[in-house]
Design a protein around this motif. Structure first.
Motif, PDB file in Angstrom:
ATOM      1  N   PHE A 253      55.036 -65.411 -16.111  1.00 16.17           N
ATOM      2  CA  PHE A 253      55.653 -65.285 -17.428  1.00 16.17           C
ATOM      3  C   PHE A 253      56.409 -63.966 -17.560  1.00 16.17           C
ATOM      4  O   PHE A 253      57.464 -63.911 -18.209  1.00 16.17           O
ATOM      5  CB  PHE A 253      54.589 -65.400 -18.519  1.00 16.17           C
ATOM      6  CG  PHE A 253      53.939 -66.750 -18.583  1.00 16.17           C
ATOM      7  CD1 PHE A 253      54.701 -67.900 -18.714  1.00 16.17           C
ATOM      8  CD2 PHE A 253      52.563 -66.892 -18.504  1.00 16.17           C
ATOM      9  CE1 PHE A 253      54.117 -69.155 -18.777  1.00 16.17           C
ATOM     10  CE2 PHE A 253      51.959 -68.135 -18.559  1.00 16.17           C
ATOM     11  CZ  PHE A 253      52.742 -69.271 -18.689  1.00 16.17           C
ATOM     12  N   ALA A 254      55.886 -62.921 -16.933  1.00 15.01           N
ATOM     13  CA  ALA A 254      56.587 -61.634 -16.976  1.00 15.01           C
ATOM     14  C   ALA A 254      57.920 -61.725 -16.235  1.00 15.01           C
ATOM     15  O   ALA A 254      58.946 -61.209 -16.705  1.00 15.01           O
ATOM     16  CB  ALA A 254      55.711 -60.545 -16.355  1.00 15.01           C
ATOM     17  N   GLU A 255      57.910 -62.380 -15.086  1.00 18.32           N
ATOM     18  CA  GLU A 255      59.150 -62.546 -14.312  1.00 18.32           C
ATOM     19  C   GLU A 255      60.187 -63.339 -15.093  1.00 18.32           C
ATOM     20  O   GLU A 255      61.386 -63.047 -15.037  1.00 18.32           O
ATOM     21  CB  GLU A 255      58.829 -63.266 -13.000  1.00 18.32           C
ATOM     22  CG  GLU A 255      60.050 -63.558 -12.132  1.00 18.32           C
ATOM     23  CD  GLU A 255      59.711 -64.410 -10.924  1.00 18.32           C
ATOM     24  OE1 GLU A 255      60.649 -64.907 -10.271  1.00 18.32           O
ATOM     25  OE2 GLU A 255      58.503 -64.598 -10.640  1.00 18.32           O
ATOM     26  N   LEU A 256      59.731 -64.329 -15.835  1.00 16.61           N
ATOM     27  CA  LEU A 256      60.639 -65.175 -16.616  1.00 16.61           C
ATOM     28  C   LEU A 256      61.050 -64.533 -17.948  1.00 16.61           C
ATOM     29  O   LEU A 256      61.965 -65.027 -18.611  1.00 16.61           O
ATOM     30  CB  LEU A 256      59.975 -66.522 -16.904  1.00 16.61           C
ATOM     31  CG  LEU A 256      59.729 -67.439 -15.708  1.00 16.61           C
ATOM     32  CD1 LEU A 256      58.824 -68.600 -16.101  1.00 16.61           C
ATOM     33  CD2 LEU A 256      61.056 -67.970 -15.158  1.00 16.61           C
ATOM     34  N   GLY A 257      60.363 -63.455 -18.328  1.00 13.88           N
ATOM     35  CA  GLY A 257      60.630 -62.863 -19.639  1.00 13.88           C
ATOM     36  C   GLY A 257      60.264 -63.807 -20.769  1.00 13.88           C
ATOM     37  O   GLY A 257      60.897 -63.798 -21.841  1.00 13.88           O
ATOM     38  N   ALA A 258      59.224 -64.606 -20.551  1.00 15.18           N
ATOM     39  CA  ALA A 258      58.886 -65.672 -21.496  1.00 15.18           C
ATOM     40  C   ALA A 258      58.569 -65.137 -22.881  1.00 15.18           C
ATOM     41  O   ALA A 258      59.037 -65.675 -23.897  1.00 15.18           O
ATOM     42  CB  ALA A 258      57.693 -66.473 -20.953  1.00 15.18           C
ATOM     43  N   TRP A 259      57.780 -64.079 -22.961  1.00 12.38           N
ATOM     44  CA  TRP A 259      57.331 -63.615 -24.273  1.00 12.38           C
ATOM     45  C   TRP A 259      58.367 -62.733 -24.957  1.00 12.38           C
ATOM     46  O   TRP A 259      58.133 -62.260 -26.081  1.00 12.38           O
ATOM     47  CB  TRP A 259      55.992 -62.898 -24.152  1.00 12.38           C
ATOM     48  CG  TRP A 259      54.981 -63.622 -23.323  1.00 12.38           C
ATOM     49  CD1 TRP A 259      54.117 -63.090 -22.416  1.00 12.38           C
ATOM     50  CD2 TRP A 259      54.715 -65.043 -23.315  1.00 12.38           C
ATOM     51  NE1 TRP A 259      53.348 -64.068 -21.838  1.00 12.38           N
ATOM     52  CE2 TRP A 259      53.682 -65.270 -22.371  1.00 12.38           C
ATOM     53  CE3 TRP A 259      55.249 -66.133 -23.999  1.00 12.38           C
ATOM     54  CZ2 TRP A 259      53.185 -66.549 -22.100  1.00 12.38           C
ATOM     55  CZ3 TRP A 259      54.754 -67.410 -23.724  1.00 12.38           C
ATOM     56  CH2 TRP A 259      53.743 -67.607 -22.795  1.00 12.38           C
ATOM     57  N   ASP A 260      59.514 -62.502 -24.292  1.00  8.70           N
ATOM     58  CA  ASP A 260      60.624 -61.815 -24.945  1.00  8.70           C
ATOM     59  C   ASP A 260      61.504 -62.782 -25.734  1.00  8.70           C
ATOM     60  O   ASP A 260      62.356 -62.349 -26.507  1.00  8.70           O
ATOM     61  CB  ASP A 260      61.487 -61.092 -23.907  1.00  8.70           C
ATOM     62  CG  ASP A 260      60.737 -59.960 -23.219  1.00  8.70           C
ATOM     63  OD1 ASP A 260      59.870 -59.343 -23.877  1.00  8.70           O
ATOM     64  OD2 ASP A 260      60.999 -59.701 -22.030  1.00  8.70           O
ATOM     65  N   LEU A 261      61.312 -64.081 -25.519  1.00  5.83           N
ATOM     66  CA  LEU A 261      62.099 -65.066 -26.248  1.00  5.83           C
ATOM     67  C   LEU A 261      61.753 -65.029 -27.737  1.00  5.83           C
ATOM     68  O   LEU A 261      60.590 -64.857 -28.112  1.00  5.83           O
ATOM     69  CB  LEU A 261      61.833 -66.473 -25.705  1.00  5.83           C
ATOM     70  CG  LEU A 261      62.318 -66.767 -24.279  1.00  5.83           C
ATOM     71  CD1 LEU A 261      61.846 -68.147 -23.843  1.00  5.83           C
ATOM     72  CD2 LEU A 261      63.835 -66.670 -24.196  1.00  5.83           C
ATOM     73  N   ASP A 262      62.757 -65.190 -28.571  1.00  9.46           N
ATOM     74  CA  ASP A 262      62.573 -65.181 -30.017  1.00  9.46           C
ATOM     75  C   ASP A 262      63.102 -66.505 -30.582  1.00  9.46           C
ATOM     76  O   ASP A 262      64.226 -66.575 -31.103  1.00  9.46           O
ATOM     77  CB  ASP A 262      63.324 -64.004 -30.640  1.00  9.46           C
ATOM     78  CG  ASP A 262      63.025 -63.851 -32.119  1.00  9.46           C
ATOM     79  OD1 ASP A 262      62.217 -64.642 -32.654  1.00  9.46           O
ATOM     80  OD2 ASP A 262      63.615 -62.944 -32.760  1.00  9.46           O
ATOM     81  N   PRO A 263      62.317 -67.571 -30.472  1.00 16.86           N
ATOM     82  CA  PRO A 263      62.821 -68.893 -30.870  1.00 16.86           C
ATOM     83  C   PRO A 263      63.055 -69.049 -32.366  1.00 16.86           C
ATOM     84  O   PRO A 263      63.712 -69.998 -32.788  1.00 16.86           O
ATOM     85  CB  PRO A 263      61.717 -69.841 -30.386  1.00 16.86           C
ATOM     86  CG  PRO A 263      60.484 -69.005 -30.310  1.00 16.86           C
ATOM     87  CD  PRO A 263      60.952 -67.636 -29.932  1.00 16.86           C
ATOM     88  N   ARG A 264      62.543 -68.125 -33.177  1.00 16.18           N
ATOM     89  CA  ARG A 264      62.718 -68.249 -34.626  1.00 16.18           C
ATOM     90  C   ARG A 264      64.095 -67.768 -35.091  1.00 16.18           C
ATOM     91  O   ARG A 264      64.606 -68.248 -36.102  1.00 16.18           O
ATOM     92  CB  ARG A 264      61.639 -67.447 -35.364  1.00 16.18           C
ATOM     93  CG  ARG A 264      60.239 -67.958 -35.106  1.00 16.18           C
ATOM     94  CD  ARG A 264      59.210 -67.045 -35.761  1.00 16.18           C
ATOM     95  NE  ARG A 264      57.866 -67.497 -35.438  1.00 16.18           N
ATOM     96  CZ  ARG A 264      57.219 -68.452 -36.088  1.00 16.18           C
ATOM     97  NH1 ARG A 264      57.811 -69.045 -37.091  1.00 16.18           N
ATOM     98  NH2 ARG A 264      56.004 -68.802 -35.741  1.00 16.18           N
TER      99      ARG A 264
END
Length: 321
Positions: free
Chosen positions: A47-58
């Motif tokens: 998830f860190a490699e993908l930057g998953a938790w940096d996404l802001d879907p709102r």
């Protein structure tokens, strides 16, 4: 109305699928079942490699589509982690993720994870959720555990639609995989001297399952569009999507198991793992009947919006554009 995902979101989803495959692919869920407490440790680098938790879907339509593509890729590999729930995290609460829960016996697929959770019911009530220690093995629980809720406020209406839609994208990824596995199976297995795929009855069954899967895909894309545009009917669209997805999953997995035969229920077959771990998504926060009731209560006698609700001017514009 354009409900197709952007090229960037599609590319991101493909990159996520490749990353999950490189991290173990089908072995991820099998290893997590043996050592459930290590699933965060194993998947955190991915998830860190993908930057998953940096996404802001709102706040970004592009990032909302990327989040949906990520959930779909996670579903494809039955990634043993609440990806959709973490992507739906509220912005105004100290929480790592959001769980849409039932009013009675709230639960979520968050066992053995040291994370902070918020929860929201369909009427907008929000809580801070504490997960109980898991009392059952993942094989029977699907990582689902009971939650203790501490009410916070009634400001969760905007959270619910997103919290319902993203998990369906995970389930869609599982339906994709079930169809892929079944096609491969009927092409390889032979009966009466020819592949099963050549039998007309098998072709009819595959067509029925694919129609269901494609229907969910179209509705899932429409629900994203509804979220992107801030449509006041986004929650209705989300519930309609969930209802259709639960119904479609029952058809797709039934046909997939029928065409696999007895081997489809054996752990040597990937379908068995995919099917088993789809159950939590199909049952939580509400199962088929409860979802239908919630949708009926929300829409009342007016039903779902259709072409008449768009207006002739909008229709003409769509036709001529």
């Amino acid at each position: 109305m354009n409900i197709d995902l952007s090229a960037e979101a599609t590319d991101y989803g493909n990159a996520a699928r490749d990353a999950f495959k490189a991290a173990g692919g089908d072995q991820l869920i099998q290893s997590a079942e043996i050592e459930p407490s290590r699933r965060h440790e194993v998947l955190a680098p991915v998830f860190a490699e993908l930057g998953a938790w940096d996404l802001d879907p709102r706040n970004s339509a592009d990032e909302l589509e990327a989040a949906a593509a990520l959930c779909r890729s996670a579903g494809h590999w039955t990634v043993p982690y609440p990806v959709a729930e973490r992507l739906a995290r509220p912005v105004d609460l100290e929480a790592d993720g959001l769980l849409v829960v039932a009013e009675h016996d709230p639960a979520g697929p968050v066992a053995d994870l040291d994370l902070r959770w918020a929860a929201a019911t369909l009427d907008g009530r929000r809580s801070i959720a504490a997960a109980h220690p898991s009392s059952e093995p993942p094989r029977t629980s699907g990582f689902v555990t009971r939650l203790d809720l501490e009410p916070v406020d009634h400001e969760g209406a905007g959270d619910i639609a997103l919290g319902l839609v993203l998990p369906v994208w995970t389930l869609l990824g599982m339906l994709d995989r079930a169809m892929e596995l079944t096609r491969e199976h009927v092409l390889l297995r032979e009966q009466f001297g020819r592949p099963l795929a050549k039998l007309q009855g098998v072709q009819f069954q595959l067509t029925d399952a694919e129609v269901e899967r494609v229907g969910v895909e179209v509705l899932a894309k429409h629900a994203l569009w509804s979220l992107q545009t801030g449509d006041p009917g986004a929650l209705v669209d989300a519930l309609a999507l969930r209802l259709a997805a639960i119904e479609a999953a029952a058809v797709v997995f039934r046909i997939a198991h029928q065409l696999h035969g007895a081997s489809g229920f054996c752990d040597e077959t990937t379908l068995s793992w995919t099917s088993r771990y789809s159950l939590a998504l199909r049952r939580l926060p509400l199962g088929l009947s409860a979802t239908a009731t919630a949708l009926t209560d929300l829409t009342g006698r007016r039903g779902l919006p259709g072409i008449d609700d768009i207006g002739p001017g909008a229709i003409d514009a769509e036709v001529t554009s």
